[in-house]
Scaffold this motif. Structure first.
Motif, mmCIF file in Angstrom:
data_model
loop_
_atom_site.group_PDB
_atom_site.id
_atom_site.type_symbol
_atom_site.label_atom_id
_atom_site.label_comp_id
_atom_site.label_asym_id
_atom_site.label_seq_id
_atom_site.Cartn_x
_atom_site.Cartn_y
_atom_site.Cartn_z
ATOM 1 N N LEU A 74 -0.501 -0.517 -2.961
ATOM 2 C CA LEU A 74 -0.375 0.830 -3.515
ATOM 3 C C LEU A 74 -0.700 1.884 -2.464
ATOM 4 O O LEU A 74 -0.068 2.945 -2.415
ATOM 5 C CB LEU A 74 -1.295 0.986 -4.728
ATOM 6 N N LYS A 75 -1.672 1.578 -1.598
ATOM 7 C CA LYS A 75 -1.982 2.488 -0.504
ATOM 8 C C LYS A 75 -0.890 2.445 0.564
ATOM 9 O O LYS A 75 -0.515 3.481 1.125
ATOM 10 C CB LYS A 75 -3.330 2.125 0.105
ATOM 11 N N LEU A 76 -0.373 1.242 0.842
ATOM 12 C CA LEU A 76 0.669 1.095 1.850
ATOM 13 C C LEU A 76 1.926 1.877 1.483
ATOM 14 O O LEU A 76 2.573 2.484 2.344
ATOM 15 C CB LEU A 76 1.023 -0.387 2.020
ATOM 16 N N THR A 77 2.283 1.879 0.200
ATOM 17 C CA THR A 77 3.489 2.574 -0.262
ATOM 18 C C THR A 77 3.216 4.030 -0.631
ATOM 19 O O THR A 77 4.106 4.726 -1.131
ATOM 20 C CB THR A 77 4.091 1.836 -1.472
ATOM 21 N N HIS A 78 1.985 4.484 -0.403
ATOM 22 C CA HIS A 78 1.614 5.892 -0.607
ATOM 23 C C HIS A 78 1.930 6.370 -2.031
ATOM 24 O O HIS A 78 2.497 7.447 -2.242
ATOM 25 C CB HIS A 78 2.324 6.787 0.412
ATOM 26 N N VAL A 79 1.561 5.553 -2.998
ATOM 27 C CA VAL A 79 1.775 5.943 -4.390
ATOM 28 C C VAL A 79 0.968 7.210 -4.688
ATOM 29 O O VAL A 79 -0.204 7.325 -4.316
ATOM 30 C CB VAL A 79 1.361 4.807 -5.341
ATOM 31 N N LYS A 80 1.636 8.146 -5.354
ATOM 32 C CA LYS A 80 1.005 9.445 -5.635
ATOM 33 C C LYS A 80 1.356 9.897 -7.045
ATOM 34 O O LYS A 80 2.111 9.223 -7.762
ATOM 35 C CB LYS A 80 1.481 10.478 -4.628
#
Length: 408
Positions: free
Chosen positions: A219-225
């Motif tokens: 989730l951090k790698l794909t920059h979920v926002k």
């Protein structure tokens, strides 16, 4: 039985002096003798620190076997190591695959467990990160080379010479086979232990060391926002953690699962939609929808179904891994007709990111939903995990080891 040194000292100083011997001379002579005694005690203590650490736990001795009490020795506490008295250990689905030899040929006896939290009982002479009494966690890794590109980036999970917490050959300690957290202690390099805040809910922390970081990292790698549409396929140990992190990041989350009994829990965690994949009506109109799809499914399924739901230029990240007998495949034609949709796997996270995840989870009150069990119920727990009947993580209370019969 050895006489305590303080008792010896007392007898030296309060004993009656021999005739003609001055008190001062007697004190000097006996102080010299005491120095020899204490020097010997210090030498004995140093030897004890170099001794193997005796450990009690539970092990399986074959892929068809049951868990039984087992005693063994861990390597001595080195200058950069910590000895952790384990308080709780989580049961991960991958523990089943290893114990039952679902993925590869294994070495037995095996002590599983890579979701570990406990209290530091001893710290090596060069350890500054921890002190005795601190809470510490250990996840899936206990060592790596520290020199390769992956290690230098803080991604030790991709080191070619990493050492897993159990069922792994430890090339840094004489090729011993590592043994995991279904036990009362563990010796680990301080680089691979994470600090657990004193305010943490300890009985719910252990699964964060695998289920937590495995879902947090992508989730951090794909920059979920905020506002991103995220799908979580599979609502079990991994899936329910992915949901909590994605919701906390502000995503609009949809859950896919086969069990209707989990719908209420998913909605209670803040998902926008729960889809029972056995209901065709709920599956309609979802193609090209989600920027990120996390697949946490540990059983046989069709990855192409979820790849089609991934939006163009979106990511499908595979986290769950079935047994060899139930392994899924993706045809090349699927990749062509689902063009510009990325599909790839992800493994836990590095130690730096794991520490970040622990701090974030405790600060935001994000924990797994757990059922704490005695270690004597391991076999029953494994069967329920295999059947998908646990909500959502079993955690072993290691204190129950004291109730165990004689070990093998």
């Amino acid at each position: 039985m050895q006489t305590p040194l303080f008792a010896i000292a007392a007898s030296f100083f309060i004993g009656k002096a021999n005739s003609g011997t001055s008190l001062r001379r007697r004190i000097i002579e006996r102080m010299a003798i005491l120095m020899v005694l204490f020097s010997g005690a210090l030498a004995t203590q140093a030897l004890a620190q170099d001794a193997p650490v005796h450990t009690k736990g539970y092990a399986v001795f074959s892929k068809e076997g049951k868990f039984v009490p087992y005693e063994f020795d861990r390597h001595a506490v080195g200058d950069n190591d910590v000895l952790i008295d384990i308080l709780y250990a989580g049961i991960c689905h991958s523990d089943l695959h290893h114990a039952w030899e679902d993925w590869r040929q294994e070495t037995y006896p095996m002590v599983p467990g890579h979701e570990i939290v406990g209290r530091v009982a001893q710290a090596g002479s060069k350890v500054t990160k921890f002190k005795v009494g601190d809470y510490a966690g250990v996840g899936c890794l206990v060592n790596s080379c520290g020199e390769c590109a992956s290690c230098k980036k803080g991604e030790e999970q991709y080191c070619n010479n990493r050492v897993l917490t159990y069922a792994s050959e430890d090339i840094y300690h004489g090729n011993e086979i590592t043994k995991g957290g279904y036990s009362n202690n563990i010796v680990v390099s301080d680089r691979f232990a994470v600090k657990v805040p004193q305010s943490a809910r300890l009985e719910r922390v252990a699964p964060l060391l695998c289920a937590g970081i495995t879902t947090y990292s992508p989730l951090k790698l794909t920059h979920v926002k905020k506002g991103d549409k995220v799908a979580v396929a599979g609502f079990g140990g991994l899936g329910h953690m992915a949901v909590q992190y994605a919701v906390a990041l502000g995503a609009e989350v949809t859950v896919f699962d086969i069990m209707e009994s989990k719908r209420h829990d998913a909605l209670d965690m803040g998902v926008a939609r729960y889809v029972n994949v056995n209901n065709p009506d709920e599956m309609k109109g979802l193609e090209n929808t989600f920027r990120v799809v996390l697949s946490t499914i540990p059983a046989k399924y069709d990855p192409a179904m979820y790849l089609k739901m991934t939006a163009i230029d979106g990511d499908m990240v595979v986290l769950g891994l079935p047994s060899r007998a139930n392994m899924s495949n993706v045809e090349l034609s699927t990749l062509v007709w689902s063009a510009r949709r990325k599909i790839y796997g992800s493994q836990i996270g590095g130690i730096r990111e794991t520490q970040e995840m622990i701090d974030y989870s405790v600060a935001n009150d994000i924990y797994p939903r757990v059922e704490v069990i005695p270690i004597q119920k391991l076999d029953e727990a494994y069967q329920k995990v295999s059947a998908g009947e646990v909500k959502y993580r079993y955690v072993i209370d290691i204190a129950t080891l004291s109730e165990t019969a004689q070990a093998r």
